[in-house]
Design a protein around this motif. Structure first.
Motif, PDB file in Angstrom:
ATOM      1  N   VAL A  48       0.837  -1.192   0.000  1.00 11.08           N
ATOM      2  CA  VAL A  48       0.000   0.000   0.000  1.00 11.08           C
ATOM      3  C   VAL A  48       0.877   1.250   0.000  1.00 11.08           C
ATOM      4  CG1 VAL A  48      -0.139  -0.026   2.526  1.00 11.08           C
ATOM      5  CG2 VAL A  48      -1.904   1.152   1.217  1.00 11.08           C
ATOM      6  N   GLU A  49       0.375   2.335  -0.567  1.00  9.51           N
ATOM      7  CA  GLU A  49       1.083   3.622  -0.516  1.00  9.51           C
ATOM      8  C   GLU A  49       0.404   4.518   0.509  1.00  9.51           C
ATOM      9  OE1 GLU A  49       1.573   7.547  -3.332  1.00  9.51           O
ATOM     10  OE2 GLU A  49       1.932   5.588  -4.278  1.00  9.51           O
ATOM     11  N   GLY A  66       6.730  -4.110   2.771  1.00  5.34           N
ATOM     12  CA  GLY A  66       6.105  -3.850   1.488  1.00  5.34           C
ATOM     13  C   GLY A  66       5.550  -2.477   1.198  1.00  5.34           C
ATOM     14  N   PRO A  67       5.030  -1.734   2.186  1.00  7.12           N
ATOM     15  CA  PRO A  67       4.430  -0.440   1.869  1.00  7.12           C
ATOM     16  C   PRO A  67       5.433   0.595   1.371  1.00  7.12           C
ATOM     17  CG  PRO A  67       3.678  -1.225   4.011  1.00  7.12           C
ATOM     18  CD  PRO A  67       4.813  -2.108   3.596  1.00  7.12           C
ATOM     19  N   GLU A  87       9.536   0.968   1.174  1.00  7.75           N
ATOM     20  CA  GLU A  87      10.270   2.205   0.925  1.00  7.75           C
ATOM     21  C   GLU A  87       9.686   3.333   1.765  1.00  7.75           C
ATOM     22  OE1 GLU A  87      12.015   3.280  -3.157  1.00  7.75           O
ATOM     23  OE2 GLU A  87      10.113   4.378  -3.112  1.00  7.75           O
ATOM     24  N   ILE A  88      10.579   4.133   2.356  1.00  6.13           N
ATOM     25  CA  ILE A  88      10.161   5.318   3.108  1.00  6.13           C
ATOM     26  C   ILE A  88      10.869   6.525   2.504  1.00  6.13           C
ATOM     27  CG2 ILE A  88      10.094   6.478   5.341  1.00  6.13           C
ATOM     28  CD1 ILE A  88      10.063   3.737   6.674  1.00  6.13           C
ATOM     29  N   SER A 106      14.276   0.291   1.539  1.00  2.00           N
ATOM     30  CA  SER A 106      15.083   1.501   1.358  1.00  2.00           C
ATOM     31  C   SER A 106      14.439   2.707   2.029  1.00  2.00           C
ATOM     32  CB  SER A 106      15.302   1.779  -0.133  1.00  2.00           C
ATOM     33  OG  SER A 106      14.077   1.886  -0.814  1.00  2.00           O
ATOM     34  N   ILE A 107      15.306   3.629   2.453  1.00  2.00           N
ATOM     35  CA  ILE A 107      14.870   4.899   3.032  1.00  2.00           C
ATOM     36  C   ILE A 107      15.629   6.019   2.325  1.00  2.00           C
ATOM     37  CG2 ILE A 107      14.765   6.341   5.099  1.00  2.00           C
ATOM     38  CD1 ILE A 107      14.678   3.820   6.790  1.00  2.00           C
ATOM     39  N   PHE A 108      14.895   7.045   1.893  1.00  2.00           N
ATOM     40  CA  PHE A 108      15.492   8.218   1.278  1.00  2.00           C
ATOM     41  C   PHE A 108      15.081   9.448   2.083  1.00  2.00           C
ATOM     42  CE2 PHE A 108      15.155   5.099  -2.077  1.00  2.00           C
ATOM     43  CZ  PHE A 108      16.331   5.248  -2.801  1.00  2.00           C
TER      44      PHE A 108
END
Length: 247
Positions: A48-49, A66-67, A87-88, A106-108
């Motif tokens: 989910v986003e 997964g989100p 991903e965050i 991953s985190i950006f």
């Protein structure tokens, strides 16, 4: 798409609403009025986003699988705590212990991060390996006890300011840290080696910087023309001499 107004909602009420909406089949959620609510996205295991307008509280995305979470402002401490995948994306600054014990995904972060970023970050063989890209500067103890994964620090807002704090890589025993331009070796722990990235390293760096620039609107060509420094552990057991040997 589902829109939630988080104004005046306690963290547990907000998280109950988010989980219920996801169980009902929603795959995109926009949350407005967020102001310090804890645990948003915690433990969610669906693709989910979640878009957050406001400043989420501690443990955003903890244990998630997964989100994609997008924060359009700053975020507090413990982002991605023990996350496994997903991903965050933070369009502002982040607090302390970013990516604590992170296992995948991953985190950006567009801006700065606080103390102890990516401590205990780990990986599983070549299949599961986390990545963190920080656009600004970081506080002390970055990469402390890091056991795997990739951490890239760009220092894009650096203005006669130290890129990292003291004790960089303390107890580090796996993974790699890549720092744009240079590293003050006096800030590094005695457990790490400083070297130049090889071609394979640069491919990884460039791939992640391109993603970072696509997310936040930076000039990728300008960033990747600079040199990078690679920081890796000297040993897989940096404090082995402190323990009593077994029988």
């Amino acid at each position: 798409m589902k829109r939630i107004d988080a104004s005046n909602l306690k963290y547990n009420v907000l998280n109950d609403i988010i989980r219920r909406v996801i169980e009902e089949g929603e795959n995109k959620i926009i949350i407005d009025g967020v102001c310090g609510q804890y645990y948003i996205g915690c433990g969610i295991a669906k693709p989910v986003e979640i878009v957050i307008n406001g400043v989420p509280g501690n443990d955003l995305g903890a244990f998630m699988e997964g989100p994609t979470i997008i924060v359009n402002e700053d975020a507090q401490d413990g982002i991605g705590n023990t996350m496994s995948s997903g991903e965050i994306i933070i369009h502002g600054n982040a607090g302390d212990v970013l990516g604590y014990s992170m296992r995948g995904g991953s985190i950006f972060v567009k801006g700065n991060v606080g103390y102890r970023a990516c401590i205990h970050m780990k990986a599983y063989k070549e299949d599961v390996s986390p990545t963190v890209v920080i656009g600004g500067c970081a506080g002390a103890f970055m990469g402390e006890y890091m056991a795997g994964g990739t951490l890239i620090l760009l220092g894009l807002n650096r203005d006669k300011k130290r890129l990292t704090g003291n004790y960089l890589g303390t107890g580090m025993h796996g993974g790699a840290i890549f720092v744009r331009q240079d590293v003050d070796e006096s800030l590094c722990s005695s457990e790490v080696l400083i070297s130049k990235p090889d071609d394979k390293d640069m491919q990884k760096i460039i791939t992640n910087i391109k993603k970072f620039c696509d997310l936040f609107g930076f000039d990728c060509d300008k960033i990747i023309k600079d040199e990078f420094v690679k920081i890796t552990p000297k040993s897989k057991r940096p404090y082995g001499n402190l323990y009593i040997p077994g029988p």
